[in-house]
Design an enzyme around this catalytic site. Structure first.
Site, PDB file in Angstrom:
ATOM      1  N   HIS A 210       0.881  -1.020  -0.164  1.00 41.41           N
ATOM      2  CA  HIS A 210       0.260   0.035   0.084  1.00 41.41           C
ATOM      3  C   HIS A 210       0.899   1.115   0.052  1.00 41.41           C
ATOM      4  O   HIS A 210       1.954   1.168  -0.059  1.00 41.41           O
ATOM      5  CB  HIS A 210      -0.784   0.102   1.622  1.00 41.41           C
ATOM      6  CG  HIS A 210      -1.564  -1.097   1.520  1.00 41.41           C
ATOM      7  ND1 HIS A 210      -1.064  -2.203   1.704  1.00 41.41           N
ATOM      8  CD2 HIS A 210      -3.260  -1.080   1.283  1.00 41.41           C
ATOM      9  CE1 HIS A 210      -2.083  -2.927   2.294  1.00 41.41           C
ATOM     10  NE2 HIS A 210      -4.068  -2.713   1.894  1.00 41.41           N
TER      11      HIS A 210
ATOM     12  N   ASP B 201       2.124   2.059   2.990  1.00 38.05           N
ATOM     13  CA  ASP B 201       3.024   1.073   3.824  1.00 38.05           C
ATOM     14  C   ASP B 201       4.646   1.613   3.715  1.00 38.05           C
ATOM     15  O   ASP B 201       5.939   1.743   4.624  1.00 38.05           O
ATOM     16  CB  ASP B 201       3.173  -0.250   3.400  1.00 38.05           C
ATOM     17  CG  ASP B 201       1.839  -0.560   3.211  1.00 38.05           C
ATOM     18  OD1 ASP B 201       0.923  -0.927   4.331  1.00 38.05           O
ATOM     19  OD2 ASP B 201       1.524  -2.140   2.149  1.00 38.05           O
TER      20      ASP B 201
ATOM     21  N   GLU C 240     -10.311  -7.327  -4.641  1.00 38.18           N
ATOM     22  CA  GLU C 240     -10.895  -8.272  -2.961  1.00 38.18           C
ATOM     23  C   GLU C 240     -11.762  -8.021  -2.465  1.00 38.18           C
ATOM     24  O   GLU C 240     -12.063  -7.163  -1.396  1.00 38.18           O
ATOM     25  CB  GLU C 240      -9.642  -7.547  -2.677  1.00 38.18           C
ATOM     26  CG  GLU C 240      -9.141  -8.599  -1.267  1.00 38.18           C
ATOM     27  CD  GLU C 240      -7.543  -8.036  -1.197  1.00 38.18           C
ATOM     28  OE1 GLU C 240      -6.671  -8.148  -0.873  1.00 38.18           O
ATOM     29  OE2 GLU C 240      -7.599  -8.877   0.443  1.00 38.18           O
TER      30      GLU C 240
ATOM     31  N   GLU D 183      -8.594 -14.193  -1.425  1.00 35.87           N
ATOM     32  CA  GLU D 183      -8.148 -13.454  -0.060  1.00 35.87           C
ATOM     33  C   GLU D 183      -8.814 -15.803   1.260  1.00 35.87           C
ATOM     34  O   GLU D 183     -10.321 -15.496   1.081  1.00 35.87           O
ATOM     35  CB  GLU D 183      -8.227 -12.728   0.479  1.00 35.87           C
ATOM     36  CG  GLU D 183      -7.342 -12.970   1.974  1.00 35.87           C
ATOM     37  CD  GLU D 183      -6.849 -11.940   2.531  1.00 35.87           C
ATOM     38  OE1 GLU D 183      -6.650 -11.019   1.821  1.00 35.87           O
ATOM     39  OE2 GLU D 183      -6.655 -11.494   4.075  1.00 35.87           O
TER      40      GLU D 183
ATOM     41  N   HIS E 297     -10.910 -13.945   3.726  1.00 41.47           N
ATOM     42  CA  HIS E 297     -11.732 -13.015   3.748  1.00 41.47           C
ATOM     43  C   HIS E 297     -12.833 -14.600   3.043  1.00 41.47           C
ATOM     44  O   HIS E 297     -14.495 -14.252   3.579  1.00 41.47           O
ATOM     45  CB  HIS E 297     -11.305 -12.335   2.588  1.00 41.47           C
ATOM     46  CG  HIS E 297     -10.524 -11.881   2.953  1.00 41.47           C
ATOM     47  ND1 HIS E 297     -10.037 -10.163   2.380  1.00 41.47           N
ATOM     48  CD2 HIS E 297      -9.898 -11.251   4.047  1.00 41.47           C
ATOM     49  CE1 HIS E 297      -9.639  -9.875   2.231  1.00 41.47           C
ATOM     50  NE2 HIS E 297      -9.220 -10.149   4.023  1.00 41.47           N
TER      51      HIS E 297
ATOM     52  N   ASP F 299     -10.178 -12.316  11.431  1.00 40.25           N
ATOM     53  CA  ASP F 299      -9.373 -12.006   9.827  1.00 40.25           C
ATOM     54  C   ASP F 299      -7.709 -12.137  11.298  1.00 40.25           C
ATOM     55  O   ASP F 299      -7.197 -11.403  10.277  1.00 40.25           O
ATOM     56  CB  ASP F 299      -9.282 -11.111   9.390  1.00 40.25           C
ATOM     57  CG  ASP F 299      -8.703 -10.955   7.952  1.00 40.25           C
ATOM     58  OD1 ASP F 299      -8.163 -12.079   7.413  1.00 40.25           O
ATOM     59  OD2 ASP F 299      -8.556 -10.092   7.720  1.00 40.25           O
TER      60      ASP F 299
ATOM     61  N   ASP G 207      -5.159 -13.819   9.799  1.00 34.51           N
ATOM     62  CA  ASP G 207      -4.006 -13.565   8.337  1.00 34.51           C
ATOM     63  C   ASP G 207      -2.581 -14.470   8.568  1.00 34.51           C
ATOM     64  O   ASP G 207      -2.027 -13.934   9.222  1.00 34.51           O
ATOM     65  CB  ASP G 207      -3.568 -12.251   8.477  1.00 34.51           C
ATOM     66  CG  ASP G 207      -4.596 -11.228   7.871  1.00 34.51           C
ATOM     67  OD1 ASP G 207      -5.333 -11.857   6.604  1.00 34.51           O
ATOM     68  OD2 ASP G 207      -4.141  -9.863   7.660  1.00 34.51           O
TER      69      ASP G 207
HETATM   70  C1  XUL Z   1      -7.379  -6.801   4.648  1.00 30.48           C
HETATM   71  C2  XUL Z   1      -6.808  -7.314   3.181  1.00 30.48           C
HETATM   72  C3  XUL Z   1      -5.706  -5.886   3.037  1.00 30.48           C
HETATM   73  C4  XUL Z   1      -5.579  -6.334   1.190  1.00 30.48           C
HETATM   74  C5  XUL Z   1      -4.673  -4.949   0.884  1.00 30.48           C
HETATM   75  O1  XUL Z   1      -8.094  -7.509   5.205  1.00 30.48           O
HETATM   76  O2  XUL Z   1      -6.299  -7.711   2.740  1.00 30.48           O
HETATM   77  O3  XUL Z   1      -4.366  -5.978   3.626  1.00 30.48           O
HETATM   78  O4  XUL Z   1      -4.970  -7.436   0.787  1.00 30.48           O
HETATM   79  O5  XUL Z   1      -5.831  -4.280   0.759  1.00 30.48           O
HETATM   80 CO    CO Z   2      -5.310  -9.287   1.428  1.00 28.50          CO
END
Ligand code: XUL
Ligand code: CO
Length: 436
Positions: free
Chosen positions: A100, A103, A231, A267, A270, A306, A308
């Protein structure tokens, strides 16, 4: 000074290696279904988790120890961090990365200053890309962290915030183009609502459609020909996000005339938050020719948010690769590790273990999926299951040669439908496990 002086270039050593800093399955040059693993998987490291996550969570302070950080939001710190990121990615052997805008570069006190900071960092990123050959998989704009985006960005009730977001995406697109980014991602962030009592949903979605059309128009103007990706995610941070799952996104893209420029970035965590499996989301996107890229991670069913986490489950990566191979591969997208080490995994070396594990898990998934496809048992079963559509009335229906009247007459003559056959779910689950 090197940030990881004790870490060598990570090499493929094969399944019998007990070296935790080696690949056991990811051999970039191994050819599978006519392409190398490197070409199939197109691994990508994310800047935000790997180089910006500090281990803080809603209950506690940062925990992660990053000796290269000087604790400031200065440009010098950001430049040094960018060099560290490329040292990491080069040693890991990841061919791509994603970021991003916020970042990589700190915000200034005005938008113009923020743009300037981003340009200065882009100089460094460009230099490091040239030095290492690592490429930008995608760029994106963070339009969810700053308080101005509390009500959303393109879907904000505040028109000035829409304008600010437009300025931000314009700049992010220019930087993505300059760095040769192959895709550009929109993740909805706060593009949703917390409560319908204060929300004009139709107006917000119209604004989002308009915003994305402005983005593609500007891309055409500056010559950015990469794929745009949406996304999907159903919630978090908002209660309801408009890009809630693959089907909702594709309906949105169709409704706002965006199908020819957009695909989806699916994702794992998600998908599960939206009540689907990753394989469902990939297969659904694939059926609509919308499978663009994946954010590879995994959630935790017992936690339900989430999280991750890095993907390590071979059954999951096998399912991902079955769907990806079925729909013709992932390029120009990639397998992007939108995943973070746990806040208890405090050492920089944990970043290597995490990525090596994820890459090996996907390499294994790819090999297993290719073996399943080569055996053809599953495909033959599916073909057989639908064989009533290859002849007789089924074939004629698919060819558009029937209507309700003719089908009614057909069934009245026949009296009863042909008997059903077994779905053989358990047989097929056992069959898949022979390869895993
Ligand atoms: C948030 C997510 C983000 C996107 C990019 O859940 O996955 O990091 O991948 O904005
Ligand atoms: Co993402």
């Amino acid at each position: 000074m090197a940030a990881f002086p004790d870490v060598p270039k990570i090499k493929f050593e094969g399944p019998n290696s007990d070296n935790p800093l080696a690949f056991r399955y990811y051999d970039p040059e191994e050819v599978i279904e006519g392409k190398t693993m490197k070409e199939h998987l197109r691994f990508s490291v994310v800047y935000w988790h790997t180089f910006r996550a500090n281990g803080s969570d809603p209950f506690g302070a940062p925990t992660l120890n990053r000796p290269w950080e000087d604790g400031t939001a200065s440009l010098d710190n950001a430049i040094n961090r960018a060099r560290v990121a490329f040292e990491f990615m080069e040693k890991l052997g990841a061919p791509f990365y994603a970021f991003h805008d916020r970042d990589v570069a700190p915000e200034g006190s005005t938008l113009a200053q923020t743009h300037e900071n981003l340009d200065k960092i882009a100089d460094v990123l460009e230099e490091e890309q040239q030095r290492t050959g690592i490429k930008l998989l995608w760029g994106t704009a963070n339009m969810f962290s700053h308080p101005r985006y509390m009500h959303g960005a393109a879907t904000s009730c505040n028109a000035d915030v829409f304008a600010f977001a437009a300025a931000q995406v314009k700049k992010a697109l220019e930087v993505t183009l300059r760095l040769g980014g192959e895709n550009y991602v929109f993740w909805g962030g706060r593009e949703g609502y917390m409560n319908l009592f204060n929300t004009d949903m139709k107006r917000e979605m119209d604004h989002l459609g308009q915003f994305l059309n402005m983005a593609t128009a500007y891309a055409d103007e500056i010559g950015f020909t990469g794929t745009f990706l949406i996304e999907p995610k159903p919630k978090e941070p908002t209660k309801h996000q408009y890009d809630s799952d693959a089907a909702a996104c594709i309906n949105f893209l169709r409704a706002y005339g965006l199908m020819d420029r957009f695909k989806l970035n699916i994702e794992t965590n998600h998908a599960t938050l939206s009540g689907h499996t990753m394989m469902h989301e990939l297969d659904y996107a694939g059926t609509q020719d919308c499978l663009g890229s994946i954010d590879a991670n995994t959630g935790d069913l017992l936690l339900g948010w989430d999280t991750d986490q890095f993907p390590t489950d071979i059954y999951l990566t096998t399912q991902c690769m079955l769907a990806i191979l079925k729909h013709g591969g992932i390029g120009p997208g990639g397998v992007n590790f939108d995943a973070k080490v746990r806040r208890e995994s405090i050492d920089p070396i944990d970043l290597f273990y995490a990525h090596i594990g994820g890459m090996d898990a996907f390499a294994r998934g790819l090999k297993i999926a290719a073996a399943i496809r080569a055996d053809e048992g599953m495909q033959k079963f599916v073909n057989q299951r639908y064989s009533s559509w290859d002849q007789g009335v089924g074939k004629a229906i698919e060819a558009g040669k029937h209507d309700f009247k003719s089908l009614s007459q057909y069934m009245i003559n026949k009296g009863e439908a042909a008997p059903n056959t077994s779905g053989r779910q358990e047989f097929l689950e056992n069959y898949i496990n022979r390869f895993v």
